[in-house]
Motif scaffolding. Structure first.
Motif, PDB file in Angstrom:
ATOM      1  N   ILE A 164       1.060  -1.458   0.077  1.00 37.67           N
ATOM      2  CA  ILE A 164      -0.102   0.129   0.397  1.00 37.67           C
ATOM      3  C   ILE A 164       1.224   1.440  -0.086  1.00 37.67           C
ATOM      4  N   ALA A 165       2.587   1.173   0.311  1.00 34.37           N
ATOM      5  CA  ALA A 165       2.814   2.422   0.707  1.00 34.37           C
ATOM      6  C   ALA A 165       3.681   2.368  -0.604  1.00 34.37           C
ATOM      7  N   GLY A 166       3.507   1.894  -1.796  1.00 34.10           N
ATOM      8  CA  GLY A 166       4.008   1.841  -2.801  1.00 34.10           C
ATOM      9  C   GLY A 166       4.700   0.739  -3.109  1.00 34.10           C
ATOM     10  N   TYR A 167       5.410   0.047  -2.449  1.00 28.87           N
ATOM     11  CA  TYR A 167       6.548  -0.852  -3.025  1.00 28.87           C
ATOM     12  C   TYR A 167       5.518  -1.808  -3.322  1.00 28.87           C
ATOM     13  N   GLN A 168       4.492  -2.514  -3.930  1.00 31.45           N
ATOM     14  CA  GLN A 168       4.281  -3.443  -4.709  1.00 31.45           C
ATOM     15  C   GLN A 168       5.180  -3.848  -5.582  1.00 31.45           C
ATOM     16  N   GLY A 197      21.735   1.696  15.819  1.00 28.20           N
ATOM     17  CA  GLY A 197      21.400   1.873  14.224  1.00 28.20           C
ATOM     18  C   GLY A 197      20.070   1.187  13.251  1.00 28.20           C
ATOM     19  N   ALA A 198      19.169   1.366  14.161  1.00 31.69           N
ATOM     20  CA  ALA A 198      18.078   1.311  13.049  1.00 31.69           C
ATOM     21  C   ALA A 198      17.615   2.484  13.470  1.00 31.69           C
ATOM     22  N   PHE A 199      16.738   2.875  11.292  1.00 31.69           N
ATOM     23  CA  PHE A 199      16.995   3.965  11.236  1.00 31.69           C
ATOM     24  C   PHE A 199      15.201   4.409  11.573  1.00 31.69           C
ATOM     25  N   ALA A 200      14.202   3.426  12.005  1.00 31.88           N
ATOM     26  CA  ALA A 200      13.088   3.685  12.952  1.00 31.88           C
ATOM     27  C   ALA A 200      12.326   2.545  13.249  1.00 31.88           C
ATOM     28  N   VAL A 201      11.997   2.879  14.256  1.00 33.06           N
ATOM     29  CA  VAL A 201      11.172   1.902  15.500  1.00 33.06           C
ATOM     30  C   VAL A 201       9.489   2.447  15.228  1.00 33.06           C
ATOM     31  N   LEU A 202       8.922   1.232  15.148  1.00 37.96           N
ATOM     32  CA  LEU A 202       7.035   1.803  14.785  1.00 37.96           C
ATOM     33  C   LEU A 202       7.081   0.708  15.716  1.00 37.96           C
ATOM     34  N   ASP A 203       5.902   0.846  16.128  1.00 42.42           N
ATOM     35  CA  ASP A 203       4.500  -0.311  17.094  1.00 42.42           C
ATOM     36  C   ASP A 203       4.270  -0.151  16.283  1.00 42.42           C
ATOM     37  N   LYS A 204       3.927  -1.824  16.474  1.00 40.74           N
ATOM     38  CA  LYS A 204       1.947  -2.482  16.412  1.00 40.74           C
ATOM     39  C   LYS A 204       1.456  -2.443  17.522  1.00 40.74           C
ATOM     40  N   PRO A 205       0.534  -2.298  16.391  1.00 41.63           N
ATOM     41  CA  PRO A 205      -0.227  -2.415  14.831  1.00 41.63           C
ATOM     42  C   PRO A 205      -0.010  -1.635  14.111  1.00 41.63           C
ATOM     43  N   VAL A 206       0.845  -1.642  12.729  1.00 40.70           N
ATOM     44  CA  VAL A 206       1.727  -0.959  12.041  1.00 40.70           C
ATOM     45  C   VAL A 206       0.862  -0.021  11.458  1.00 40.70           C
ATOM     46  N   SER A 207       0.691   0.992  10.168  1.00 40.33           N
ATOM     47  CA  SER A 207      -0.345   0.985   9.848  1.00 40.33           C
ATOM     48  C   SER A 207       0.796   2.000   7.891  1.00 40.33           C
ATOM     49  N   PRO A 208       0.271   1.646   6.819  1.00 42.84           N
ATOM     50  CA  PRO A 208       0.834   2.024   5.882  1.00 42.84           C
ATOM     51  C   PRO A 208       1.662   3.567   6.046  1.00 42.84           C
ATOM     52  N   ALA A 209       0.422   3.855   6.612  1.00 38.62           N
ATOM     53  CA  ALA A 209       1.415   5.916   6.228  1.00 38.62           C
ATOM     54  C   ALA A 209       2.402   6.152   7.522  1.00 38.62           C
ATOM     55  N   ALA A 210       2.291   4.748   8.391  1.00 41.29           N
ATOM     56  CA  ALA A 210       3.764   5.061   9.205  1.00 41.29           C
ATOM     57  C   ALA A 210       5.071   4.283   8.333  1.00 41.29           C
ATOM     58  N   ILE A 211       4.806   3.206   7.873  1.00 44.31           N
ATOM     59  CA  ILE A 211       5.784   2.755   7.314  1.00 44.31           C
ATOM     60  C   ILE A 211       5.995   3.874   5.818  1.00 44.31           C
ATOM     61  N   VAL A 212       5.189   4.633   5.366  1.00 39.50           N
ATOM     62  CA  VAL A 212       5.661   5.588   4.117  1.00 39.50           C
ATOM     63  C   VAL A 212       6.570   6.556   5.059  1.00 39.50           C
ATOM     64  N   ARG A 213       5.829   7.243   6.217  1.00 40.40           N
ATOM     65  CA  ARG A 213       6.505   8.670   7.147  1.00 40.40           C
ATOM     66  C   ARG A 213       7.876   7.566   7.598  1.00 40.40           C
ATOM     67  N   ALA A 214       7.900   7.177   7.690  1.00 42.88           N
ATOM     68  CA  ALA A 214       9.739   6.342   8.010  1.00 42.88           C
ATOM     69  C   ALA A 214      10.413   6.065   7.103  1.00 42.88           C
ATOM     70  N   LEU A 215       9.991   5.331   5.528  1.00 47.74           N
ATOM     71  CA  LEU A 215      10.865   5.625   4.711  1.00 47.74           C
ATOM     72  C   LEU A 215      11.024   6.626   4.172  1.00 47.74           C
ATOM     73  N   LYS A 216      10.389   7.733   3.611  1.00 47.45           N
ATOM     74  CA  LYS A 216      10.305   9.132   2.694  1.00 47.45           C
ATOM     75  C   LYS A 216      11.190   9.412   4.238  1.00 47.45           C
ATOM     76  N   GLU A 217      11.304   9.127   5.510  1.00 48.36           N
ATOM     77  CA  GLU A 217      12.822   9.807   6.034  1.00 48.36           C
ATOM     78  C   GLU A 217      13.727   9.251   5.927  1.00 48.36           C
ATOM     79  N   LEU A 218      13.571   8.630   5.959  1.00 48.24           N
ATOM     80  CA  LEU A 218      15.200   7.379   5.101  1.00 48.24           C
ATOM     81  C   LEU A 218      15.766   7.630   4.151  1.00 48.24           C
ATOM     82  N   GLU A 219      14.619   7.946   3.314  1.00 45.55           N
ATOM     83  CA  GLU A 219      14.969   8.459   1.449  1.00 45.55           C
ATOM     84  C   GLU A 219      15.813  10.076   1.650  1.00 45.55           C
ATOM     85  N   ALA A 220      14.629  10.584   2.354  1.00 43.49           N
ATOM     86  CA  ALA A 220      15.524  12.352   2.828  1.00 43.49           C
ATOM     87  C   ALA A 220      17.266  12.419   3.374  1.00 43.49           C
ATOM     88  N   THR A 221      16.886  11.852   4.307  1.00 41.13           N
ATOM     89  CA  THR A 221      18.476  11.478   5.043  1.00 41.13           C
ATOM     90  C   THR A 221      19.122  10.792   4.170  1.00 41.13           C
TER      91      THR A 221
END
Lengths: 130, 186
Positions: free
Chosen positions: A24-28, A101-125
């Protein structure tokens, strides 16, 4: 560009939920591989070209924290981005995992929006550091 | 020193509501709250191994439990109708899994309990105290008799009653837990 992703979690339900969130976050289009514990994930990371590791913490055998330590202490693997998704990720542990060294830590249950935010921050970094 | 931020009963109520709403998209309603001596899970070997193929009728009652390892030791458990567990798994796996196999039901409920236990410990201990969880176990039918009492909450969701149980002396001795936010020596 993220082409191959490993999801490490001992629960097939959690792996399925994370896979759907990534899609859903675009990594299909990405190749998404399953690992049932940290040891299996580590073998896969060493033997395949992997662009992202998503891992749980509480797994039998090698847990997510040990997996993260192994990867970040390896000269060959330490650049691999690691995203932790866990039900044990309170603030104190998040801080510890980010320090390891993890770039993000998300709580379960995880949502697509949280994954998108984390991966966008990773890309920006990564863009800033390129 | 372990700091308890809220009574275990409240923490469990919040964790059950958050988890069911977040994972299964179910609104839960609290029906009954008490300290009881329900059957004890974890003595009998697993009788819901999930190896069978095909979607037979789900067992009438299922229980799932997960040890709380540190800093407080205990056990959190959920007992629910098999048909409701199958419904939760079906909702997560999607329309192609109208009758999820036993392994999928067991794994879904194990993951749900893992999430619930993590939420419970975060509610109880706050953001600054780490905790450790064990691994989920599943069983079929009624849970076996224990001597240990438990905090027992009865909920209703999607028309099904189910119970959330919390075992462990620290959790049950509610007089130990001061309702205002004070440090408690355990």
């Amino acid at each position: 560009m993220i082409q191959t992703i490993i999801i490490a979690d001992d629960s097939s339900t959690a792996r399925m939920v994370t896979r759907r969130c990534l899609e859903i976050a675009g990594y299909q289009q990405a190749r998404i591989l399953d690992a049932r514990d940290g040891r299996e994930a580590l073998v896969m990371v060493k033997s395949q070209g992997v662009d992202l590791l998503v891992t749980d913490l509480n797994m039998p055998g090698m847990d997510g924290t040990s997996l993260l330590r192994h990867i970040k202490s390896s000269p060959r693997l330490h650049n691999l981005p690691v995203l932790v998704i866990s039900s044990m990720g309170n603030a104190a542990r998040q801080e510890e995992l980010l320090r390891l060294g993890a770039f993000a830590v998300l709580d379960k249950p995880v949502s697509p929006a949280a994954i998108v935010r984390a991966l966008k921050e990773l890309e920006a970094t990564e863009e800033r550091e390129a | 020193m372990i700091r308890i931020l809220r009574p275990p009963r409240e923490a469990l109520m919040a964790a059950v509501a958050d988890t069911l709403e977040g994972m299964a998209f179910e609104q839960v309603e609290l029906i009954e709250s008490g300290v009881d001596a329900p059957p004890w899970p974890g003595v009998e070997p697993e009788t819901f191994p999930g190896q069978e193929k095909g979607p037979p009728a789900p067992p009438a009652r299922l229980w799932f439990c997960l040890p709380l390892s540190a800093p407080l030791r205990g056990l959190v458990a959920v007992e629910l109708p098999g048909v409701y567990a199958a419904q939760i798994a079906g909702a997560l796996y999607g329309p192609e899994e109208q009758s999820p196999q036993r392994e999928a039901v067991r794994d879904t409920m194990g993951e749900l309990l893992n999430t619930l236990a993590g939420r419970f410990m975060q509610e109880l201990l706050g953001p600054d105290q780490n905790f450790e969880l064990g691994f989920p176990r599943a069983g079929e039918g009624e849970m076996l008799s224990p001597d240990a009492p438990a905090v027992k909450l009865t909920f209703s969701a999607a028309g099904y009653p189910f119970q959330a149980l919390l075992f462990g002396d620290h959790f049950v001795r509610e007089d130990t837990f001061i309702l205002q936010k004070e440090e408690v020596q355990l």
